[in-house]
Enzyme design. Sequence first.
Site, PDB file in Angstrom:
ATOM      1  N   HIS A 457      31.932  25.275  78.596  1.00 27.28           N
ATOM      2  CA  HIS A 457      33.217  25.189  77.892  1.00 27.28           C
ATOM      3  C   HIS A 457      33.060  24.808  76.424  1.00 27.28           C
ATOM      4  O   HIS A 457      33.577  23.781  75.984  1.00 27.28           O
ATOM      5  CB  HIS A 457      34.120  24.152  78.596  1.00 27.28           C
TER       6      HIS A 457
HETATM    7  C1  LIG Z   1      29.699  30.801  83.950  1.00 26.50           C
HETATM    8  C2  LIG Z   1      31.011  30.346  83.378  1.00 26.50           C
HETATM    9  C3  LIG Z   1      31.968  29.804  84.233  1.00 26.50           C
HETATM   10  C4  LIG Z   1      33.192  29.370  83.696  1.00 26.50           C
HETATM   11  N1  LIG Z   1      34.177  28.933  84.551  1.00 26.50           N
HETATM   12  C5  LIG Z   1      35.416  28.644  84.051  1.00 26.50           C
HETATM   13  C6  LIG Z   1      36.498  28.344  84.923  1.00 26.50           C
HETATM   14  O1  LIG Z   1      36.362  28.380  86.139  1.00 26.50           O
HETATM   15  N2  LIG Z   1      37.688  28.031  84.371  1.00 26.50           N
HETATM   16  C7  LIG Z   1      37.884  27.982  83.008  1.00 26.50           C
HETATM   17  O2  LIG Z   1      38.973  27.621  82.568  1.00 26.50           O
HETATM   18  N3  LIG Z   1      36.884  28.301  82.163  1.00 26.50           N
HETATM   19  C8  LIG Z   1      35.674  28.655  82.656  1.00 26.50           C
HETATM   20  N4  LIG Z   1      34.675  29.041  81.816  1.00 26.50           N
HETATM   21  C9  LIG Z   1      34.960  29.043  80.373  1.00 26.50           C
HETATM   22  C10 LIG Z   1      35.905  30.151  79.927  1.00 26.50           C
HETATM   23  O3  LIG Z   1      35.579  31.371  80.539  1.00 26.50           O
HETATM   24  C11 LIG Z   1      35.802  30.226  78.408  1.00 26.50           C
HETATM   25  O4  LIG Z   1      36.193  28.967  77.886  1.00 26.50           O
HETATM   26  C12 LIG Z   1      36.694  31.281  77.787  1.00 26.50           C
HETATM   27  O5  LIG Z   1      36.458  32.563  78.315  1.00 26.50           O
HETATM   28  C13 LIG Z   1      36.421  31.293  76.279  1.00 26.50           C
HETATM   29  O6  LIG Z   1      37.307  32.193  75.677  1.00 26.50           O
HETATM   30  P1  LIG Z   1      37.032  32.713  74.212  1.00 26.50           P
HETATM   31  O7  LIG Z   1      38.089  33.693  73.877  1.00 26.50           O
HETATM   32  O8  LIG Z   1      36.843  31.525  73.337  1.00 26.50           O
HETATM   33  O9  LIG Z   1      35.582  33.418  74.263  1.00 26.50           O
HETATM   34  P2  LIG Z   1      35.014  34.515  75.247  1.00 26.50           P
HETATM   35  O10 LIG Z   1      35.858  34.627  76.473  1.00 26.50           O
HETATM   36  O11 LIG Z   1      33.582  34.210  75.444  1.00 26.50           O
HETATM   37  O12 LIG Z   1      35.176  35.882  74.434  1.00 26.50           O
HETATM   38  C14 LIG Z   1      34.537  36.119  73.191  1.00 26.50           C
HETATM   39  C15 LIG Z   1      34.236  37.612  73.095  1.00 26.50           C
HETATM   40  O13 LIG Z   1      33.981  37.940  71.732  1.00 26.50           O
HETATM   41  C16 LIG Z   1      32.950  38.900  71.689  1.00 26.50           C
HETATM   42  N5  LIG Z   1      32.340  38.870  70.351  1.00 26.50           N
HETATM   43  C17 LIG Z   1      31.615  37.858  69.808  1.00 26.50           C
HETATM   44  N6  LIG Z   1      31.255  38.175  68.543  1.00 26.50           N
HETATM   45  C18 LIG Z   1      31.761  39.415  68.295  1.00 26.50           C
HETATM   46  C19 LIG Z   1      31.749  40.276  67.146  1.00 26.50           C
HETATM   47  N7  LIG Z   1      31.163  39.907  66.001  1.00 26.50           N
HETATM   48  N8  LIG Z   1      32.358  41.483  67.253  1.00 26.50           N
HETATM   49  C20 LIG Z   1      32.980  41.865  68.406  1.00 26.50           C
HETATM   50  N9  LIG Z   1      33.033  41.081  69.505  1.00 26.50           N
HETATM   51  C21 LIG Z   1      32.444  39.856  69.451  1.00 26.50           C
HETATM   52  C22 LIG Z   1      32.010  38.463  72.796  1.00 26.50           C
HETATM   53  O14 LIG Z   1      31.139  39.511  73.181  1.00 26.50           O
HETATM   54  C23 LIG Z   1      33.001  38.042  73.878  1.00 26.50           C
HETATM   55  O15 LIG Z   1      33.307  39.116  74.735  1.00 26.50           O
HETATM   56  C24 LIG Z   1      33.439  29.463  82.301  1.00 26.50           C
HETATM   57  C25 LIG Z   1      32.473  30.005  81.451  1.00 26.50           C
HETATM   58  C26 LIG Z   1      31.269  30.449  81.979  1.00 26.50           C
HETATM   59  C27 LIG Z   1      30.250  31.031  81.048  1.00 26.50           C
END
Ligand SMILES: Cc1cc2nc3c(=O)[nH]c(=O)nc-3n(C[C@H](O)[C@H](O)[C@H](O)COP(=O)(O)OP(=O)(O)OC[C@H]3O[C@@H](n4cnc5c(N)ncnc54)[C@H](O)[C@@H]3O)c2cc1C
Length: 544
Positions: A457
């Site tokens: 997270h």
């Molecule tokens: C194994 C695991 C289990 C988890 N379990 C839970 C759970 O049960 N419940 C919960 O609430 N949270 C959980 N989480 C955490 C939750 O999934 C994340 O906090 C959340 O998805 C983060 O959202 P985000 O939008 O910040 O980033 P992300 O969902 O990681 O999305 C970011 C995206 O941006 C893309 N990206 C990055 N740089 C670029 C670029 N320059 N150009 C184009 N695309 C780009 C990446 O490829 C990615 O697809 C878990 C995480 C993991 C890894």
Amino acid sequence: MSVDGQRPTRDVGLYTDGSNAIRPEVERVERGSEITGERTIRVDACVIGTGAGGAPVAKELAEGGMSVAMLEEGERFTTDDFNARPRDMMARLYRDAGQIATVGNVPVVLPLGRSVAGSTLINSGTCFRTPPPVLEMWGERFGLDGMSAAELDPYFRRVERIQNVVQVPAEYAGRNALVVKRGADALGWSGDFIYRNVRGCVGSGICTFGCPTSAKQHVGITYVPLAWNAGATTFTGCRARRLVTTGGRVRSVEASTAGGGRLRVDCDLVVVACGAIGTPLFLRAQDLRLDSNELGRNLSIHPATGVRAEFDEDINMAEGVPQSYFIDEFADEGIMFEGAAGPPDYAAMSFPFSGERHRDVMLRYRNQSQFGIMVSDTSRGSVARHASFVQIRYDLNSEDTATFKRAIERLCELYWAAGARAVYPPIEGIAELRDGDVSRIRDHDLDPRELTLLAFHPLGTARADARPGHGVVDGHLKVRGTENVYIADGSVVPSSLGVNPQITIMTLATRLAFHLLGAPAPDHEPEPEAIARPRITRPHALTA
Ligand SMILES: Cc1cc2nc3c(=O)[nH]c(=O)nc-3n(C[C@H](O)[C@H](O)[C@H](O)COP(=O)(O)OP(=O)(O)OC[C@H]3O[C@@H](n4cnc5c(N)ncnc54)[C@H](O)[C@@H]3O)c2cc1C
Ligand code: SF4
């Protein structure tokens, strides 16, 4: 009991019925691997990243009438790409095959997603609203108005409806959870079955390696198709590299494509949603006059570990929902216990043994249990690029180390109360406990280096703060010093939450979209029957 209204409706049908899954009318996907030359498109809004933050903001903007392009560095995966083998799936679905780790006084493995749906494709599906005391602290500490539990309630409801957040029924929770529940009940500790975003879950036990039934409602099968239905297009294999700015406004986003080409997106509005690691790296590479020094700092990660135990009875961690039960008895101390079961090959990777000992433990896999510990951290780290090398720096401070020690001791106590035959704490040098012993942990002067840690997270590296100079974004998530760049991902979340963050991130992204559209908060979202709210009465982790 930590659920509103005491006993929630335990409608197994809500959890197991997959018939209401969202189906796209048309799949608006353009593959970067097929863009080999120069291509330019024009849209109202360019959203970079399609994870928990990017997908909701893209869908809401598109439904609000904007033309939207979603850029995603990774590819799009469906159930046809999943084979249920953790090793293969980590290589395919995780960024850098799941091998990213922090540097500092203890290495912390930090898995991230890299595909359409981002980390939601590989997450456990656990859903918690942001604890109200944490939101209150944001108001007091960071001046963030309009983010009280009551003000965010319509957005939470909207997210929970679209994500179909429902509680795991006991019959799908798996023996691993039931054994732990037995221990918690014996000790009188508060806990409950977890709320999850699923439609049609069969308890197949591999949520983090690609759900084989599409039951887990990652945003690639909820928000992204809804965005397509509203006219948005997803560009996969397109890595955003540069914001083109003239006259103080960003005019275009340039991306390199998997096909070796270049995509230029001319737009009026940019929403960066690359995640708490990707967003500071992307923004740092731009020629922007940011109004603070906070970019890349204030990283909280909610570090985690697990305690394992062996029983005489059959448990079989491969059956049932892996993360189906939580214990919030010590949530005010920053400690959450949550399920962490997994199939045999996953367990084989995580047991801290080798050779004969490892073989012996694995032969008794069906008798093994594992449960997770997450600590709401007061430690803070940073993200920076040095030449081509990304460094995620994080040192576990003495307060968090002490919290881990207390948490491990208590989870060992729970396993003894549940009737375990042996307990395996995640502390180097204390491989195994017998006969109800916890004194070896209690008497141990724990060094952070002795812990085996992971974190799922990451948050806070472009934190929101209403005070100029203190946050990368303001209270409306606009990047300070820019006119038309906003952030919708975990990087804006200004503190550790004490709970899993996806619902918080989706909710803040939804609120941002409504703000950008000039629309009032949605007022027709259904009242949830019951929502899990852990017993957090005060925010544990306040940033300096
Ligand atoms: C194994 C695991 C289990 C988890 N379990 C839970 C759970 O049960 N419940 C919960 O609430 N949270 C959980 N989480 C955490 C939750 O999934 C994340 O906090 C959340 O998805 C983060 O959202 P985000 O939008 O910040 O980033 P992300 O969902 O990681 O999305 C970011 C995206 O941006 C893309 N990206 C990055 N740089 C670029 C670029 N320059 N150009 C184009 N695309 C780009 C990446 O490829 C990615 O697809 C878990 C995480 C993991 C890894
Ligand atoms: S337990 Fe199985 S069916 Fe249910 S969400 Fe996880 S992977 Fe999908």
